[in-house]
Design a protein around this motif. Structure first.
Motif, PDB file in Angstrom:
ATOM      1  N   LEU A   1     -16.678  19.550  10.463  1.00 23.07           N
ATOM      2  CA  LEU A   1     -16.439  20.308  11.649  1.00 23.07           C
ATOM      3  C   LEU A   1     -15.062  20.894  11.579  1.00 23.07           C
ATOM      4  CD1 LEU A   1     -17.329  21.728  14.393  1.00 23.07           C
ATOM      5  CD2 LEU A   1     -16.713  19.479  15.239  1.00 23.07           C
ATOM      6  N   ALA A   2     -14.699  22.065  11.876  1.00 22.09           N
ATOM      7  CA  ALA A   2     -13.124  22.687  12.160  1.00 22.09           C
ATOM      8  C   ALA A   2     -13.374  23.670  13.056  1.00 22.09           C
ATOM      9  CB  ALA A   2     -12.862  23.309  10.546  1.00 22.09           C
ATOM     10  N   MET A   3     -12.168  23.612  13.883  1.00 20.71           N
ATOM     11  CA  MET A   3     -12.100  24.422  15.327  1.00 20.71           C
ATOM     12  C   MET A   3     -10.666  24.888  15.322  1.00 20.71           C
ATOM     13  SD  MET A   3     -14.318  22.205  18.091  1.00 20.71           S
ATOM     14  CE  MET A   3     -13.264  20.731  17.778  1.00 20.71           C
ATOM     15  N   PHE A   4     -10.275  26.198  15.399  1.00 17.93           N
ATOM     16  CA  PHE A   4      -9.125  26.854  15.423  1.00 17.93           C
ATOM     17  C   PHE A   4      -9.232  27.748  16.770  1.00 17.93           C
ATOM     18  CE2 PHE A   4      -6.493  30.418  14.645  1.00 17.93           C
ATOM     19  CZ  PHE A   4      -5.621  29.999  13.636  1.00 17.93           C
ATOM     20  N   ASP A   5      -8.175  27.406  17.583  1.00 17.89           N
ATOM     21  CA  ASP A   5      -8.296  28.120  18.979  1.00 17.89           C
ATOM     22  C   ASP A   5      -6.625  28.600  19.202  1.00 17.89           C
ATOM     23  OD1 ASP A   5      -6.741  25.991  19.954  1.00 17.89           O
ATOM     24  OD2 ASP A   5      -8.576  25.295  20.961  1.00 17.89           O
ATOM     25  N   ALA A   6      -6.356  29.023  20.473  1.00 21.58           N
ATOM     26  CA  ALA A   6      -4.906  29.813  20.795  1.00 21.58           C
ATOM     27  C   ALA A   6      -3.982  28.561  20.708  1.00 21.58           C
ATOM     28  CB  ALA A   6      -4.892  30.269  22.205  1.00 21.58           C
ATOM     29  N   LYS A   7      -4.304  27.265  20.757  1.00 24.54           N
ATOM     30  CA  LYS A   7      -3.364  26.037  20.942  1.00 24.54           C
ATOM     31  C   LYS A   7      -3.291  25.335  19.515  1.00 24.54           C
ATOM     32  CE  LYS A   7      -3.703  25.662  25.940  1.00 24.54           C
ATOM     33  NZ  LYS A   7      -3.976  24.927  27.201  1.00 24.54           N
ATOM     34  N   GLY A   8      -4.208  25.248  19.098  1.00 24.79           N
ATOM     35  CA  GLY A   8      -4.096  24.548  17.765  1.00 24.79           C
ATOM     36  C   GLY A   8      -5.318  24.297  16.766  1.00 24.79           C
ATOM     37  N   PHE A   9      -5.368  23.331  16.119  1.00 27.23           N
ATOM     38  CA  PHE A   9      -6.556  23.371  15.143  1.00 27.23           C
ATOM     39  C   PHE A   9      -7.096  21.784  15.005  1.00 27.23           C
ATOM     40  CE2 PHE A   9      -7.987  22.106  10.689  1.00 27.23           C
ATOM     41  CZ  PHE A   9      -8.752  23.279  10.492  1.00 27.23           C
ATOM     42  N   GLU A  10      -8.228  21.570  15.047  1.00 25.97           N
ATOM     43  CA  GLU A  10      -8.713  20.204  14.565  1.00 25.97           C
ATOM     44  C   GLU A  10      -9.937  20.127  13.583  1.00 25.97           C
ATOM     45  OE1 GLU A  10      -9.812  17.805  17.494  1.00 25.97           O
ATOM     46  OE2 GLU A  10     -10.301  19.451  19.027  1.00 25.97           O
ATOM     47  N   ALA A  11     -10.122  19.177  12.664  1.00 28.36           N
ATOM     48  CA  ALA A  11     -11.225  19.168  12.012  1.00 28.36           C
ATOM     49  C   ALA A  11     -11.427  17.542  11.500  1.00 28.36           C
ATOM     50  CB  ALA A  11     -10.741  19.943  10.661  1.00 28.36           C
ATOM     51  N   ALA A  12     -12.839  17.489  11.156  1.00 25.70           N
ATOM     52  CA  ALA A  12     -13.176  16.038  11.001  1.00 25.70           C
ATOM     53  C   ALA A  12     -14.256  16.412   9.844  1.00 25.70           C
ATOM     54  CB  ALA A  12     -13.897  15.375  11.914  1.00 25.70           C
ATOM     55  N   THR A  13     -14.204  15.432   8.908  1.00 28.35           N
ATOM     56  CA  THR A  13     -15.076  15.549   7.660  1.00 28.35           C
ATOM     57  C   THR A  13     -15.426  14.045   7.538  1.00 28.35           C
ATOM     58  OG1 THR A  13     -13.246  15.386   5.899  1.00 28.35           O
ATOM     59  CG2 THR A  13     -14.656  17.579   6.405  1.00 28.35           C
ATOM     60  N   LEU A  14     -16.922  13.762   7.145  1.00 21.09           N
ATOM     61  CA  LEU A  14     -17.269  12.379   6.773  1.00 21.09           C
ATOM     62  C   LEU A  14     -17.981  12.512   5.501  1.00 21.09           C
ATOM     63  CD1 LEU A  14     -17.805   9.524   7.512  1.00 21.09           C
ATOM     64  CD2 LEU A  14     -19.822  10.254   8.936  1.00 21.09           C
ATOM     65  N   SER A  15     -17.513  11.965   4.478  1.00 22.20           N
ATOM     66  CA  SER A  15     -18.447  11.925   3.438  1.00 22.20           C
ATOM     67  C   SER A  15     -19.079  10.644   3.167  1.00 22.20           C
ATOM     68  CB  SER A  15     -17.318  11.988   2.168  1.00 22.20           C
ATOM     69  OG  SER A  15     -16.869  13.138   2.410  1.00 22.20           O
ATOM     70  N   VAL A  16     -20.110  10.431   2.368  1.00 21.75           N
ATOM     71  CA  VAL A  16     -21.045   9.147   2.402  1.00 21.75           C
ATOM     72  C   VAL A  16     -21.792   9.265   0.897  1.00 21.75           C
ATOM     73  CG1 VAL A  16     -22.695   7.738   3.390  1.00 21.75           C
ATOM     74  CG2 VAL A  16     -21.342   9.321   5.029  1.00 21.75           C
ATOM     75  N   VAL A  17     -21.729   8.243   0.486  1.00 23.77           N
ATOM     76  CA  VAL A  17     -22.312   7.870  -0.959  1.00 23.77           C
ATOM     77  C   VAL A  17     -23.293   6.854  -0.454  1.00 23.77           C
ATOM     78  CG1 VAL A  17     -22.384   7.424  -3.303  1.00 23.77           C
ATOM     79  CG2 VAL A  17     -20.624   9.116  -2.290  1.00 23.77           C
ATOM     80  N   CYS A  18     -24.338   6.806  -0.982  1.00 22.01           N
ATOM     81  CA  CYS A  18     -25.514   5.610  -0.682  1.00 22.01           C
ATOM     82  C   CYS A  18     -25.894   5.217  -2.182  1.00 22.01           C
ATOM     83  CB  CYS A  18     -26.593   5.855   0.113  1.00 22.01           C
ATOM     84  SG  CYS A  18     -26.214   6.202   1.945  1.00 22.01           S
ATOM     85  N   ALA A  19     -26.010   3.829  -2.229  1.00 22.35           N
ATOM     86  CA  ALA A  19     -26.510   3.232  -3.651  1.00 22.35           C
ATOM     87  C   ALA A  19     -27.695   2.734  -3.254  1.00 22.35           C
ATOM     88  CB  ALA A  19     -25.550   2.452  -4.163  1.00 22.35           C
ATOM     89  N   ALA A  20     -28.741   2.883  -3.866  1.00 26.95           N
ATOM     90  CA  ALA A  20     -30.108   2.342  -4.038  1.00 26.95           C
ATOM     91  C   ALA A  20     -30.406   1.770  -5.242  1.00 26.95           C
ATOM     92  CB  ALA A  20     -31.028   3.166  -3.609  1.00 26.95           C
ATOM     93  N   PRO A  21     -31.164   0.596  -5.502  1.00 26.74           N
ATOM     94  CA  PRO A  21     -31.805   0.380  -6.419  1.00 26.74           C
ATOM     95  C   PRO A  21     -31.969   1.399  -7.341  1.00 26.74           C
ATOM     96  CG  PRO A  21     -33.088  -0.731  -5.047  1.00 26.74           C
ATOM     97  CD  PRO A  21     -32.207   0.152  -4.231  1.00 26.74           C
ATOM     98  N   GLY A  22     -31.649   1.116  -8.557  1.00 31.76           N
ATOM     99  CA  GLY A  22     -31.461   2.448  -8.996  1.00 31.76           C
ATOM    100  C   GLY A  22     -30.482   3.378  -8.165  1.00 31.76           C
TER     101      GLY A  22
END
Length: 401
Positions: free
Chosen positions: A327-348
């Motif tokens: 998510l990224a937001m840009f407005d008159a006063k500033g900018f903020e962003a967040a990202t979440l990366s996930v890797v799941c391991a299963a048998p196999g």
């Protein structure tokens, strides 16, 4: 302290690889700096073809990966406006090599309770906490078959050194032509905030919007026939100097770049003017990283017929899912962003008569454009994205109804 130059090059390379080859359906936001540590940690414990593929994806030897990851996490922790977190959860019955877990940041490792509902709630709470509330859930499914979850969160916040003012914007041409949009505008005498790169893919206009914590946002506008991937890829290359940027104070009069108009005008003050018009944006995206696993070095690691990560523990593990939410937001006063990366391991007002002739540049980002969130000192790209859907203008009293 700032990220090491080789890690910056490697992560920017992955950002470019992702942004230039991935499809862009409407707006998007992505972050290789959120994903890269996960891939690097996996490369360190992988073997065979999976190790080679992950090494290629992260742009470093797998033998260097763990140390580079630790160095990056330590460096970025000292960068104002940026926060990161690493999380690892495993089944209590999954044996792990102590050497691997000991190399992770303190407090990283937790175990599943065995109740999928409770575990899901716990991981979603972690995601919300470490993205400042911008991302409220893990972007992957977690069930009884999930053996291991490795996640990285990143949040970026910056306030503009010079805020914009809100106005209305009606583009005269392009995909947004005739639409009544919410616009942002500001004027500065610093002409070098904008520049033009003449790249093999076409001309590119780059505007630097400086933040108060050493985090800037670069708006990048390409020629109308350039693809989003070309615009973003060439924008990233301007950071390394591969595509040189001619600063605004050296641009000729006329229309030297996309969205630009340069004139010499009479003025009552001696300062030149850079007049910027753009739009605020809020962009969200969800990426299934296994839709094109080769791009991230995960193709072989998906093969459940054998294990690929002997450095984690004696049990065979394969990649079951991998995703990123942003998510990224840009407005008159500033900018903020967040990202979440996930890797799941299963048998196999009425001005006095003009006394000076000054240079005036008008920069209009009034059709789809890209953005890069950049750590000013290291030139590391923290997030990249594409703005395709602008915010419509609403009269003030509409909000009160």
């Amino acid at each position: 302290m700032q990220p090491a130059a080789d890690s910056v090059r490697a992560m920017n390379r992955l950002t470019e690889r992702w942004a230039t080859t991935g499809p862009v359906d409407g707006g998007t936001v992505l972050s290789a700096t959120s994903l890269w540590p996960l891939l690097a940690l996996l490369a360190d414990v992988a073997d065979g073809p999976a190790r080679a593929e992950l090494s290629d994806a992260i742009g470093l030897s797998a033998d260097e990966a763990a140390a580079a990851t630790r160095g990056y996490l330590e460096a970025v922790a000292s960068v104002p406006g940026v926060s990161t977190a690493l999380g690892l959860w495993t089944k209590g019955t999954l044996p792990l090599h102590t050497a691997w877990t000991a190399g992770l940041p303190a407090g990283t490792h937790g175990t599943f309770s065995g109740d999928p509902v409770a575990d899901r709630k716990r991981l979603d709470s972690w995601a919300e906490e470490h993205t400042g509330g911008l991302i409220r859930s893990m972007p992957v499914a977690i069930d009884e078959a999930t053996e291991l979850v490795l996640a990285a969160a990143q949040a970026v916040r910056t306030r503009w050194l010079q805020p914009f003012h809100e106005t209305e914007l009606v583009p005269a041409e392009g995909p947004w032509q005739g639409r009544y949009l919410l616009g942002l505008g500001r004027t500065t005498s610093l002409l070098d905030r904008v520049g033009v790169a003449h790249t093999p893919d076409g001309p590119l206009t780059v505007l630097k919007v400086l933040g108060d914590a050493g985090i800037d946002v670069h708006l990048v506008l390409g020629a109308p026939d350039m693809t989003p991937g070309q615009v973003l890829g060439r924008g990233i290359r301007t950071l390394s100097g591969t595509d040189a940027v001619i600063p605004g104070d050296r641009l000729p009069t006329g229309e030297p770049g996309p969205g630009l108009r340069v004139t010499d005008e009479r003025s009552r003050t001696p300062e030149p003017e850079l007049v910027v018009r753009t739009v605020p944006f809020r962009v969200e995206a969800a990426h299934d990283l296994l839709a094109d696993p080769a791009r991230f070095g995960l193709a072989t690691a998906m093969d459940t017929s054998r294990g690929h990560f002997p450095g984690i523990g004696p049990e065979p593990l394969a990649i079951g899912s991998a995703a990123q939410a942003g998510l990224a937001m840009f407005d008159a006063k500033g900018f903020e962003a967040a990202t979440l990366s996930v890797v799941c391991a299963a048998p196999g007002s009425m001005p006095p008569p003009p006394r000076y002739t000054v240079r005036r540049i008008e920069a209009a980002f009034d059709r789809p454009f890209g953005f890069l969130t950049v750590h000013r000192a290291s030139r590391l790209v923290l997030t990249a994205g594409w703005v395709a859907d602008p915010v419509p203008f609403r009269e003030p009293d509409e909000d009160e109804e």
